[in-house]
Write a protein that holds these residues in place. Sequence first.
Motif, PDB file in Angstrom:
ATOM      1  N   GLY A  42      70.209 103.134  61.375  1.00  0.00           N
ATOM      2  CA  GLY A  42      70.807 104.015  60.363  1.00  0.00           C
ATOM      3  C   GLY A  42      70.436 103.599  58.935  1.00  0.00           C
ATOM      4  O   GLY A  42      70.270 104.454  58.055  1.00  0.00           O
ATOM      5  N   ILE A  43      70.305 102.284  58.715  1.00  0.00           N
ATOM      6  CA  ILE A  43      69.955 101.800  57.364  1.00  0.00           C
ATOM      7  C   ILE A  43      68.607 102.393  56.935  1.00  0.00           C
ATOM      8  O   ILE A  43      68.408 102.766  55.777  1.00  0.00           O
ATOM      9  N   ILE A  44      67.692 102.517  57.906  1.00  0.00           N
ATOM     10  CA  ILE A  44      66.345 103.022  57.596  1.00  0.00           C
ATOM     11  C   ILE A  44      66.311 104.551  57.585  1.00  0.00           C
ATOM     12  O   ILE A  44      65.804 105.169  56.659  1.00  0.00           O
ATOM     13  N   VAL A  45      66.879 105.151  58.658  1.00  0.00           N
ATOM     14  CA  VAL A  45      66.756 106.610  58.818  1.00  0.00           C
ATOM     15  C   VAL A  45      67.734 107.367  57.913  1.00  0.00           C
ATOM     16  O   VAL A  45      67.419 108.445  57.412  1.00  0.00           O
ATOM     17  N   LEU A  46      68.917 106.835  57.727  1.00  0.00           N
ATOM     18  CA  LEU A  46      69.947 107.549  56.946  1.00  0.00           C
ATOM     19  C   LEU A  46      70.442 106.681  55.782  1.00  0.00           C
ATOM     20  O   LEU A  46      71.616 106.327  55.719  1.00  0.00           O
ATOM     21  N   PRO A  47      69.555 106.330  54.841  1.00  0.00           N
ATOM     22  CA  PRO A  47      69.972 105.388  53.786  1.00  0.00           C
ATOM     23  C   PRO A  47      71.074 105.936  52.879  1.00  0.00           C
ATOM     24  O   PRO A  47      71.825 105.169  52.279  1.00  0.00           O
ATOM     25  N   ASN A  48      71.171 107.277  52.785  1.00  0.00           N
ATOM     26  CA  ASN A  48      72.144 107.833  51.840  1.00  0.00           C
ATOM     27  C   ASN A  48      73.408 108.360  52.496  1.00  0.00           C
ATOM     28  O   ASN A  48      74.146 109.155  51.905  1.00  0.00           O
ATOM     29  N   PHE A 105      62.078 104.450  68.925  1.00  0.00           N
ATOM     30  CA  PHE A 105      60.646 104.729  68.738  1.00  0.00           C
ATOM     31  C   PHE A 105      60.382 105.333  67.357  1.00  0.00           C
ATOM     32  O   PHE A 105      59.321 105.149  66.783  1.00  0.00           O
ATOM     33  N   HIS A 106      61.365 106.035  66.835  1.00  0.00           N
ATOM     34  CA  HIS A 106      61.240 106.650  65.508  1.00  0.00           C
ATOM     35  C   HIS A 106      60.974 105.594  64.435  1.00  0.00           C
ATOM     36  O   HIS A 106      60.202 105.812  63.505  1.00  0.00           O
ATOM     37  N   VAL A 107      61.618 104.431  64.581  1.00  0.00           N
ATOM     38  CA  VAL A 107      61.425 103.383  63.558  1.00  0.00           C
ATOM     39  C   VAL A 107      60.341 102.372  63.959  1.00  0.00           C
ATOM     40  O   VAL A 107      60.134 101.377  63.273  1.00  0.00           O
ATOM     41  N   GLY A 108      59.653 102.633  65.082  1.00  0.00           N
ATOM     42  CA  GLY A 108      58.553 101.752  65.495  1.00  0.00           C
ATOM     43  C   GLY A 108      59.010 100.516  66.233  1.00  0.00           C
ATOM     44  O   GLY A 108      58.432  99.430  66.037  1.00  0.00           O
ATOM     45  N   GLY A 109      60.034 100.644  67.023  1.00  0.00           N
ATOM     46  CA  GLY A 109      60.519  99.512  67.832  1.00  0.00           C
ATOM     47  C   GLY A 109      61.174  98.447  66.964  1.00  0.00           C
ATOM     48  O   GLY A 109      61.422  98.669  65.766  1.00  0.00           O
ATOM     49  N   LEU A 110      61.436  97.290  67.585  1.00  0.00           N
ATOM     50  CA  LEU A 110      62.144  96.210  66.861  1.00  0.00           C
ATOM     51  C   LEU A 110      61.321  95.690  65.681  1.00  0.00           C
ATOM     52  O   LEU A 110      61.861  95.422  64.606  1.00  0.00           O
ATOM     53  N   THR A 111      59.986  95.592  65.884  1.00  0.00           N
ATOM     54  CA  THR A 111      59.126  95.092  64.807  1.00  0.00           C
ATOM     55  C   THR A 111      59.180  96.051  63.620  1.00  0.00           C
ATOM     56  O   THR A 111      59.362  95.629  62.469  1.00  0.00           O
ATOM     57  N   GLY A 112      59.023  97.343  63.923  1.00  0.00           N
ATOM     58  CA  GLY A 112      59.062  98.352  62.864  1.00  0.00           C
ATOM     59  C   GLY A 112      60.402  98.327  62.138  1.00  0.00           C
ATOM     60  O   GLY A 112      60.469  98.416  60.903  1.00  0.00           O
ATOM     61  N   LEU A 113      61.485  98.181  62.934  1.00  0.00           N
ATOM     62  CA  LEU A 113      62.834  98.162  62.360  1.00  0.00           C
ATOM     63  C   LEU A 113      62.988  96.967  61.408  1.00  0.00           C
ATOM     64  O   LEU A 113      63.434  97.122  60.261  1.00  0.00           O
ATOM     65  N   ASN A 114      62.556  95.806  61.870  1.00  0.00           N
ATOM     66  CA  ASN A 114      62.706  94.596  61.039  1.00  0.00           C
ATOM     67  C   ASN A 114      61.844  94.658  59.779  1.00  0.00           C
ATOM     68  O   ASN A 114      62.271  94.226  58.710  1.00  0.00           O
ATOM     69  N   THR A 115      60.624  95.202  59.909  1.00  0.00           N
ATOM     70  CA  THR A 115      59.748  95.323  58.733  1.00  0.00           C
ATOM     71  C   THR A 115      60.408  96.238  57.701  1.00  0.00           C
ATOM     72  O   THR A 115      60.472  95.919  56.501  1.00  0.00           O
ATOM     73  N   THR A 130      67.801  90.382  53.031  1.00  0.00           N
ATOM     74  CA  THR A 130      69.023  89.715  53.526  1.00  0.00           C
ATOM     75  C   THR A 130      69.662  90.461  54.696  1.00  0.00           C
ATOM     76  O   THR A 130      70.545  89.932  55.365  1.00  0.00           O
ATOM     77  N   TYR A 131      69.203  91.720  54.959  1.00  0.00           N
ATOM     78  CA  TYR A 131      69.687  92.428  56.155  1.00  0.00           C
ATOM     79  C   TYR A 131      69.316  91.640  57.416  1.00  0.00           C
ATOM     80  O   TYR A 131      69.955  91.752  58.445  1.00  0.00           O
ATOM     81  N   LEU A 132      68.216  90.867  57.319  1.00  0.00           N
ATOM     82  CA  LEU A 132      67.743  90.124  58.495  1.00  0.00           C
ATOM     83  C   LEU A 132      68.460  88.782  58.648  1.00  0.00           C
ATOM     84  O   LEU A 132      68.291  88.093  59.645  1.00  0.00           O
ATOM     85  N   SER A 133      69.236  88.406  57.654  1.00  0.00           N
ATOM     86  CA  SER A 133      69.867  87.086  57.668  1.00  0.00           C
ATOM     87  C   SER A 133      71.046  87.022  58.646  1.00  0.00           C
ATOM     88  O   SER A 133      71.733  88.023  58.865  1.00  0.00           O
TER      89      SER A 133
END
Lengths: 161, 523
Positions: free
Chosen positions: B293-299, B202-212, B220-223
Amino acid sequence: MNTILTQEPEFAESDVFRGLKQYDRKANVYVRQLLFYPYYFFEFELSAKSLLKLSGKIACTIDGISGKEAIIDMKPAFSTCFNETADKLSVQVEEMEARKIAERFVFQTISQKTKFISIPSLKISDCSLFYRPFWLAEYILKEKGKQQLIVDAISGSYHPL
Amino acid sequence: MNLDGIIFVIYLATLLGIGLWFSRKSSQSTELYLLGGRSLGPAVTAMTMQTTSMSGYMFMGAPALAFQYGWYALWYAIGDAGGSIINLSVLGKRMRRMSELLGALSPIEYLEKRFESSAVRIVGSIIAIVFLFAYVFAQFIAAGKAMSTLTGFSYEASLIIGVSVIIIYTVAGGYLAVAYTSFVQGIIMVAGVVGIGALAYFHVGGLTGLNTALEQTDPTYLSIWGKDLAFYGQWGVVLGAILIFSIVYMGLPHVVVRHMSMQSTKTVKGAILISALWNQFFIFVPYILGLIGIIVLPNIGDPEMVITELAYTLFPGFFAAILLSAIMSAVMSTADSILMQAGTILSRDVYQRFINKKASMKNTVLVSRLCILSGGIAGIIVAIYQPPSIFGLVIFAVGTLGNCFLVPYLASVYSKKANHIGCLCAMIGGAATNILWTSMNFEAVTGLDAFLAGLLVSVLGMAVGSRFGRKPSQPIIDIFEQAKSNRYFSKKFEQNIARNLAPEAKNIAQFLGDEKESLRNSH
């Protein structure tokens, strides 16, 4: 007159019929006869040193024909019956041989499944030859023909022949 | 030691208390036997199975792969989830039938009987041990990292402390104690992973939010070909990724202990069903967490710590530490049981059967314990001095195992001519190719995945090898033909067949055959 030890069937002929019939109502199920399969029963007193004490009883059966081993869950209740039945399979593994197999098997199972520091000590506390009842059944499907199977009269589990 | 370290110590002490309580309880029973399994209900048995399958790969390897390659990583999950289905529906039917007819109780026993050679068992056992050790090393690395986060000590010191502490804890157990502590740990882990999964989702807005968000970071992460299209057009690599986990179930070196119930019971069947359903769910969650993790913890410095860092980001420190403690001890308990299996295979299937047939029980246990000890020490050394990635280790282990066993299993039911020489060539050739391919990094040069290369060599080994040596005997050919015929029973009926009754069924069939014969003769 000679007597033998057996286990009382928990699944009667009608239970087996109902149990097998539930999978396919079109199937014709015939429960033919009760067969008695020989096993040796061995009970051991176990004691091993670990940080917590590990002691208690462990028991196994040895298949009286092929020598296959199995750990058992609780003390079986045996009853005696006359040694006349023709539907009794004959024992092919000697008691001494079975005892050796049982000791090795129980030891290996303990060393694999429990954690202990010292080598555990095992003492046989009970040993007997008994016969477990199996129902021989026929399962007939019109389009496929006949298939025989055995049903364990104690646990209700089955296996085709 | 920081607060999290203290929480870990309290956690272990609590587990020890639970262990002590149930150990005392277990030794009081006079009717129920130790290791019989009746005293554990389906829920405890299922949770124990679940915690065993919760390994370092699940908590660290899988999320790291998704963090690194994006959605491409899901190929592995698809293969993993579909594996049991492929097993049951495609290969399973014939193999099960043949296994029943041969009266075999374990996969390795099946191969030995089908190919009529004990050499098959030795080679299979040795390759299985190599696989088990590689898998254990992955657990050690995972444990070292988790312990380091908990205590704040260096990775090396944490590794040694972690391994020691958990081995003491498992040695302390006894069977019931381990089962019940696994139950408690299982509940914490399931609740923790579901909690982290839900919060992060829910933090990243579900699957749609995650993919966006992933698209904004790098499309290319989506590939399906991996980040930066690293594997673009390399179907060999993708196929390897799907296949690798889907076939591992067949090659797993099961150390089967047959159980016989003295009263009607449904415990084990119920437990297996519960466990199978959970497994399907838990296969995908770690990969999705890696993507989050790619979105929430990029570093994040170490992608293998994605789940741990997410726990500390989304939960209060106290709960995160408890969860990490549970992960840590589950990882080590998995390592411990795998070491135990490797020891048993070596002592029972190799040492006692082929090296010293008259070995005393003490000697057998000694060999098993020495195997465990040397594996443990080697594992610590590898984990300290040359720690590979957990993912890399697991893929290597699973790949070697698959390359060793897949072709022999397939050939056993689909090729009448397949014999023991072919089987040995396929096992050794397949496994050796995978080891060479991985260590020499031939994938970079050829674009062919190590697993797929091993598979090709294994097929070749079976085809060529089967032309030499003695042909399969007539009884084996008869069984082969019988297994080939269309299955008689319905799917549901088949699923409930008690495989452990195979030896009894074989002997009773023989008894009835003899009876018929003697009747015919008397007439």
